[in-house]
Design an enzyme around this catalytic site. Structure first.
Site, PDB file in Angstrom:
ATOM      1  N   ASP A 201      -0.464  46.171  18.611  1.00  0.00           N
ATOM      2  CA  ASP A 201      -0.875  46.909  17.415  1.00  0.00           C
ATOM      3  C   ASP A 201      -1.805  48.064  17.776  1.00  0.00           C
ATOM      4  O   ASP A 201      -1.714  49.162  17.214  1.00  0.00           O
ATOM      5  CB  ASP A 201      -1.594  45.974  16.434  1.00  0.00           C
ATOM      6  CG  ASP A 201      -0.646  45.121  15.619  1.00  0.00           C
ATOM      7  OD1 ASP A 201       0.553  45.404  15.584  1.00  0.00           O
ATOM      8  OD2 ASP A 201      -1.137  44.144  15.004  1.00  0.00           O
TER       9      ASP A 201
ATOM     10  N   HIS B  42      -6.115  46.871  12.278  1.00  0.00           N
ATOM     11  CA  HIS B  42      -5.598  48.211  11.963  1.00  0.00           C
ATOM     12  C   HIS B  42      -6.696  49.166  11.491  1.00  0.00           C
ATOM     13  O   HIS B  42      -6.653  50.360  11.783  1.00  0.00           O
ATOM     14  CB  HIS B  42      -4.492  48.110  10.912  1.00  0.00           C
ATOM     15  CG  HIS B  42      -3.313  47.328  11.387  1.00  0.00           C
ATOM     16  ND1 HIS B  42      -2.557  47.730  12.456  1.00  0.00           N
ATOM     17  CD2 HIS B  42      -2.786  46.153  10.962  1.00  0.00           C
ATOM     18  CE1 HIS B  42      -1.595  46.839  12.666  1.00  0.00           C
ATOM     19  NE2 HIS B  42      -1.726  45.870  11.777  1.00  0.00           N
TER      20      HIS B  42
ATOM     21  N   HIS C 180       4.475  48.816  14.882  1.00  0.00           N
ATOM     22  CA  HIS C 180       5.331  48.277  15.945  1.00  0.00           C
ATOM     23  C   HIS C 180       6.315  49.332  16.450  1.00  0.00           C
ATOM     24  O   HIS C 180       6.580  49.414  17.659  1.00  0.00           O
ATOM     25  CB  HIS C 180       6.086  47.045  15.456  1.00  0.00           C
ATOM     26  CG  HIS C 180       5.182  45.940  15.013  1.00  0.00           C
ATOM     27  ND1 HIS C 180       5.634  44.829  14.322  1.00  0.00           N
ATOM     28  CD2 HIS C 180       3.840  45.764  15.144  1.00  0.00           C
ATOM     29  CE1 HIS C 180       4.613  44.039  14.051  1.00  0.00           C
ATOM     30  NE2 HIS C 180       3.516  44.579  14.534  1.00  0.00           N
TER      31      HIS C 180
ATOM     32  N   HIS D  61      -0.276  40.516  20.990  1.00  0.00           N
ATOM     33  CA  HIS D  61       0.186  41.241  19.816  1.00  0.00           C
ATOM     34  C   HIS D  61      -0.885  42.184  19.296  1.00  0.00           C
ATOM     35  O   HIS D  61      -0.573  43.296  18.845  1.00  0.00           O
ATOM     36  CB  HIS D  61       0.619  40.301  18.692  1.00  0.00           C
ATOM     37  CG  HIS D  61       1.181  41.058  17.535  1.00  0.00           C
ATOM     38  ND1 HIS D  61       2.459  41.579  17.535  1.00  0.00           N
ATOM     39  CD2 HIS D  61       0.620  41.465  16.366  1.00  0.00           C
ATOM     40  CE1 HIS D  61       2.659  42.247  16.420  1.00  0.00           C
ATOM     41  NE2 HIS D  61       1.563  42.195  15.690  1.00  0.00           N
TER      42      HIS D  61
END
Length: 307
Positions: free
Chosen positions: A256, A279, A90, A252
């Site tokens: 990321d 991720h 973030h 969101h």
């Protein structure tokens, strides 16, 4: 800015004044102090563990996809001496959206504070301190041909911007979750850094209530709460006030993605299409783009990150 794939130069920038923040880590549950200091052009983004002893070099962890060691519900970087910093995505997204290319980030614990679960508070603090634009420049990441990665049914592609787009960056992100409040969501964002910021900066991380206990047994989500994450039960969103914006979940995931790709230390000047990103996939793409820039053959790369 992102509109010229070849020789696309951007100004280097750092924070004008020291930025101070503090908060709990999403996974460790530990409170940490975060200090962002100005850095000379060319130094890049460097995390420094201020709570560890020893020479500063041993406690310094550059933002670099090659240093990614874990990607389970957050991105973890570890240097050659074993010093690590987790949940960097973030803050890295905030740097990307503000054009910060150089900064020293001192952290008094092993995890960057989660704050409200988005990039909003990082951005606000940096904007209050001001941004110093350098006369030096950096070249945006603009692959000459498509660079792709796959992980099961998840995939991502970075490719040159379509001719005549006039945008700095084009993001096309799709997610799918087996929950009626989320389901299948897609967002397409085309524009400059400000456009990206308006579309994703305030989007919060999220989880399902049924997963929270299991995560805590795994040593994760110990600092998670309704103050820093969207939590869903069978009936829907548990947070007072509900969602901040339409399709906040996919926004969101786009946030990321921007943060993980900024481990390259350079702005993006390309089209990114991502299907069910996380991720691991994000950092695989960052590694593939770094390899492409070095002229390496993509098929020969060990792309998988540690989950």
């Amino acid at each position: 800015m992102f509109d010229e794939p070849a020789n696309d130069m951007r100004a280097a920038a750092t924070v004008r004044e020291i930025v101070r923040l503090s908060g709990v880590g999403l996974h460790t549950g530990e409170v940490a102090e975060l200090v962002i200091e100005p850095a000379p052009a060319g130094d890049g983004i460097r995390f420094i563990r201020s709570d560890l002893e020893g020479p500063v070099a041993d406690r310094t962890i550059p933002a670099d996809p090659a240093l990614v060691t874990k990607t389970q519900l957050g991105t973890v970087l570890t240097n050659a001496n074993g010093a690590s910093i987790s949940t960097v995505e973030h803050l890295m997204a905030a740097f990307a959206m503000l054009g910060i290319t150089d900064a020293d980030v001192l952290c008094s614990g092993p995890e960057v504070p989660i704050l409200d679960g988005s990039a909003k508070d990082f951005i606000a603090a940096i904007q209050r301190a001001g941004i110093h634009v350098s006369p030096h420049t950096v070249e945006a990441v603009a692959p000459k041909e498509a660079v792709s990665v796959e992980l099961g049914d998840c995939w991502a592609v970075a490719e040159p911007l379509p001719e005549g787009t006039g945008a700095e960056l084009l993001l096309d992100v799709t997610i799918e979750f087996d929950h009626p409040t989320i389901g299948l969501q897609r967002i397409v964002i085309e524009g400059d850094r400000d456009t990206i910021m308006k579309e994703v900066a305030e989007a919060r991380t999220f989880t399902l209530l049924e997963h929270v206990e299991a995560l805590r047994e795994m040593g994760l989500a110990r600092g998670g709460s309704l103050e820093n994450a969207i939590v869903l039960n069978a009936a829907g969103v548990m947070n007072e006030g509900g969602l901040r914006m339409e399709r906040e979940f996919v926004r969101h995931k786009a946030l990321d993605l921007v943060g993980d790709l900024y481990l390259l230390g350079l702005p993006l000047g390309c089209k990114i299409t991502a299907h069910k990103p996380g991720h691991t996939l994000n950092t695989m793409l960052a590694k593939a783009l770094a390899a492409e820039a070095r002229g390496e053959v993509q098929e020969d790369l060990p792309l998988a990150a540690t989950a």
